[in-house]
Design an enzyme around this catalytic site. Sequence first.
Site, PDB file in Angstrom:
ATOM      1  N   GLU A 264     -59.373 -15.621 -39.167  1.00 47.76           N
ATOM      2  CA  GLU A 264     -60.175 -15.789 -37.935  1.00 47.76           C
ATOM      3  C   GLU A 264     -60.901 -14.472 -37.722  1.00 47.76           C
ATOM      4  O   GLU A 264     -60.339 -13.531 -37.162  1.00 47.76           O
ATOM      5  CB  GLU A 264     -59.250 -16.068 -36.743  1.00 47.76           C
ATOM      6  CG  GLU A 264     -58.501 -17.370 -36.829  1.00 47.76           C
ATOM      7  CD  GLU A 264     -59.344 -18.580 -36.417  1.00 47.76           C
ATOM      8  OE1 GLU A 264     -60.489 -18.400 -35.960  1.00 47.76           O
ATOM      9  OE2 GLU A 264     -58.846 -19.693 -36.577  1.00 47.76           O
ATOM     10  N   CYS A 298     -64.597 -12.429 -29.738  1.00 47.86           N
ATOM     11  CA  CYS A 298     -65.172 -12.878 -31.013  1.00 47.86           C
ATOM     12  C   CYS A 298     -66.273 -13.893 -30.730  1.00 47.86           C
ATOM     13  O   CYS A 298     -67.192 -14.048 -31.524  1.00 47.86           O
ATOM     14  CB  CYS A 298     -64.092 -13.464 -31.910  1.00 47.86           C
ATOM     15  SG  CYS A 298     -63.094 -14.679 -31.068  1.00 47.86           S
TER      16      CYS A 298
HETATM   17  P1  NAD Z   1     -59.545  -5.035 -36.908  1.00 54.09           P
HETATM   18  O1  NAD Z   1     -60.005  -5.784 -38.098  1.00 54.09           O
HETATM   19  O2  NAD Z   1     -59.836  -3.596 -36.824  1.00 54.09           O
HETATM   20  O3  NAD Z   1     -57.949  -5.180 -36.757  1.00 54.09           O
HETATM   21  C1  NAD Z   1     -57.330  -6.439 -36.615  1.00 54.09           C
HETATM   22  C2  NAD Z   1     -55.905  -6.364 -37.100  1.00 54.09           C
HETATM   23  O4  NAD Z   1     -55.896  -6.216 -38.524  1.00 54.09           O
HETATM   24  C3  NAD Z   1     -55.115  -5.160 -36.566  1.00 54.09           C
HETATM   25  O5  NAD Z   1     -53.801  -5.592 -36.302  1.00 54.09           O
HETATM   26  C4  NAD Z   1     -55.154  -4.176 -37.719  1.00 54.09           C
HETATM   27  O6  NAD Z   1     -54.086  -3.272 -37.741  1.00 54.09           O
HETATM   28  C5  NAD Z   1     -55.092  -5.121 -38.915  1.00 54.09           C
HETATM   29  N1  NAD Z   1     -55.684  -4.605 -40.165  1.00 54.09           N
HETATM   30  C6  NAD Z   1     -56.806  -3.868 -40.309  1.00 54.09           C
HETATM   31  N2  NAD Z   1     -57.085  -3.689 -41.620  1.00 54.09           N
HETATM   32  C7  NAD Z   1     -56.106  -4.322 -42.314  1.00 54.09           C
HETATM   33  C8  NAD Z   1     -55.837  -4.479 -43.715  1.00 54.09           C
HETATM   34  N3  NAD Z   1     -56.625  -3.963 -44.652  1.00 54.09           N
HETATM   35  N4  NAD Z   1     -54.740  -5.191 -44.080  1.00 54.09           N
HETATM   36  C9  NAD Z   1     -53.928  -5.740 -43.140  1.00 54.09           C
HETATM   37  N5  NAD Z   1     -54.137  -5.611 -41.804  1.00 54.09           N
HETATM   38  C10 NAD Z   1     -55.216  -4.907 -41.398  1.00 54.09           C
HETATM   39  O7  NAD Z   1     -60.135  -5.820 -35.635  1.00 54.09           O
HETATM   40  P2  NAD Z   1     -60.083  -5.413 -34.095  1.00 54.09           P
HETATM   41  O8  NAD Z   1     -61.024  -4.285 -33.854  1.00 54.09           O
HETATM   42  O9  NAD Z   1     -58.676  -5.302 -33.627  1.00 54.09           O
HETATM   43  O10 NAD Z   1     -60.657  -6.758 -33.419  1.00 54.09           O
HETATM   44  C11 NAD Z   1     -62.006  -7.062 -33.318  1.00 54.09           C
HETATM   45  C12 NAD Z   1     -62.449  -8.037 -34.378  1.00 54.09           C
HETATM   46  O11 NAD Z   1     -61.629  -9.202 -34.355  1.00 54.09           O
HETATM   47  C13 NAD Z   1     -63.853  -8.529 -34.161  1.00 54.09           C
HETATM   48  O12 NAD Z   1     -64.502  -8.580 -35.398  1.00 54.09           O
HETATM   49  C14 NAD Z   1     -63.654  -9.932 -33.613  1.00 54.09           C
HETATM   50  O13 NAD Z   1     -64.745 -10.793 -33.782  1.00 54.09           O
HETATM   51  C15 NAD Z   1     -62.455 -10.363 -34.358  1.00 54.09           C
HETATM   52  N6  NAD Z   1     -61.769 -11.467 -33.700  1.00 54.09           N
HETATM   53  C16 NAD Z   1     -61.902 -12.713 -34.223  1.00 54.09           C
HETATM   54  C17 NAD Z   1     -61.306 -13.798 -33.604  1.00 54.09           C
HETATM   55  C18 NAD Z   1     -61.456 -15.184 -34.143  1.00 54.09           C
HETATM   56  O14 NAD Z   1     -60.683 -16.035 -33.746  1.00 54.09           O
HETATM   57  N7  NAD Z   1     -62.392 -15.457 -35.023  1.00 54.09           N
HETATM   58  C19 NAD Z   1     -60.531 -13.595 -32.446  1.00 54.09           C
HETATM   59  C20 NAD Z   1     -60.398 -12.296 -31.949  1.00 54.09           C
HETATM   60  C21 NAD Z   1     -61.022 -11.236 -32.600  1.00 54.09           C
END
Ligand code: NAD
Length: 511
Positions: A264, A298
């Site tokens: 997601e 998002c």
């Molecule tokens: P992010 O990608 O920085 O982090 C999200 C999560 O992933 C965190 O828990 C982080 O520690 C983990 N993470 C990061 N890199 C990783 C890796 N290489 N391997 C494993 N885990 C890893 O995102 P954010 O800044 O917390 O959130 C914002 C983003 O999330 C935006 O792009 C938003 O659109 C998206 N989002 C999408 C949805 C959806 O349902 N499509 C919902 C909410 C947020």
Amino acid sequence: MIDIQQILTKLNINPNNPGVSTGLKSWNGSGEILESYSPVDGKLIAEVHSANPEDFEEVVESASQAFKIWRLVPAPKRGEIVRQIGEQLRGNKQELGTLVSYEMGKSLQEGLGEVQEMIDICDFAVGLSRQLYGLSMHSERAQHRMYEQWQPLGIVGIISAFNFPVAVWSWNAMLAWVCGDVCIWKPSEKTPLTAIACQNIIQIVLKNNQLPEGISGIVTGGQAVGEYLADDSRIALVSATGSTRMGKAVGEAVARRLGKSLLELGGNNAIIVTPSADLNVAIPGIVFGAVGTAGQRCTSTRRLIVHVDIYEEVKNRLIKAYAQLRIGNPLDENNHVGPLIDTIAVDHYEDAIEKIRKEGGHFIIDPKVLKGDKYDSGCYVAPCVAEVENDYFIVQTETFAPILYLIKYDNLDKAIELQNAVPQGLSSSIFTLNIRESEQFLSQTGSDCGIANVNIGTSGAEIGGAFGGEKETGGGRESGSDAWKAYMRRQTTTINYSATLPLAQGIKFEI
Ligand code: NAD
């Protein structure tokens, strides 16, 4: 002002050593320290220990053992446990919603709304626990019965983002639990306390029912801890919510071991406003979509594609509406827009603004980083609107901030083409009173997104529908409809109750 210490205590969190404290045994990481600062006032709320590899091992082992017990509990009885979780959430709604608001920075109403969403998905999952239906098929062989059944997968790893720090986890966990799976949650490193609070709530219910605590595990930490989950073949499904960058890394790691992933990821959502649109409905929908949660959903509205004939009117009404926005402490219900999550996000906002200008964009509502007493944390920015072209590099990119792009169109085919011409495919909407326009937008030649709305904005989905998007949004679906199927394995079964062994396709094999 809220008393955060009191709220933490009510949620069973010791501010001096936050960890899970309510199960049969307490859990705390022993890895490096994460500092949780509130973007509301910049104050340190608490320091949380990350999980190190040994902690992770312990949590996976506990989950593996718990799965052996949990999968034997009948699905409707698992639903009863989820019902009790919903009751606990109802009892803790005010405190948990306030902590969500204070730790993440969204408005109190949105924080409470997020907890309500958790309660709603509990209710949904309780009903679902009696509806994990498989199909039955007519066998081509006499006296044979053929059907499919759904079995639990095992351990589900949940990696979540900061912007919906608790709801997205619950969409996954509540469904996974009624499906018979056990869960390990890696919350965002930016919002660890809300996750610990939820874990405390779950552990109370598990303990009350003499169920193993490994049904719900947590591993706090950053990217490295997320990677433990992605790389570990004992985790049957990794459900990851966050940026497309993260999703590509997690998707690749899980695919390398042929595990299952549910992604997601980022959106770049557009609203098309046609000449027949009721602007009294459209303008509030646009403004809420663009500035709600300070543009950190998002599903936030990022692009507004407006017909030339009403372009000036829409522009003027936006200028008027934005002038009324109050920016400030999100716990004060008079404010419409709270802070960004941290000063790194403010840097991204400023960087995007520079790029918009460089590529030729023109601001009709100016951006600004807000300074002064009320904005001490350094995380408050002014929502802004820029006239741009859809193909600018920066417009093609998701910037997690309240920046709205204004784009002109002259015929609906072109508007739909522009709406689809981005790498992401999460949410979309059209404002129109013309049924032909609305149906074209919803047809196979219309929006290519996972969510397509008419006369409501792009953000604010209900839990009853399947939530998710296409292309670089990752293709996953969570929450309602039949999203539960991602948390189970399908098994096709054929039973022969005859005294012979007829083979399929009429094949003869005589011995
Ligand atoms: P992010 O990608 O920085 O982090 C999200 C999560 O992933 C965190 O828990 C982080 O520690 C983990 N993470 C990061 N890199 C990783 C890796 N290489 N391997 C494993 N885990 C890893 O995102 P954010 O800044 O917390 O959130 C914002 C983003 O999330 C935006 O792009 C938003 O659109 C998206 N989002 C999408 C949805 C959806 O349902 N499509 C919902 C909410 C947020």
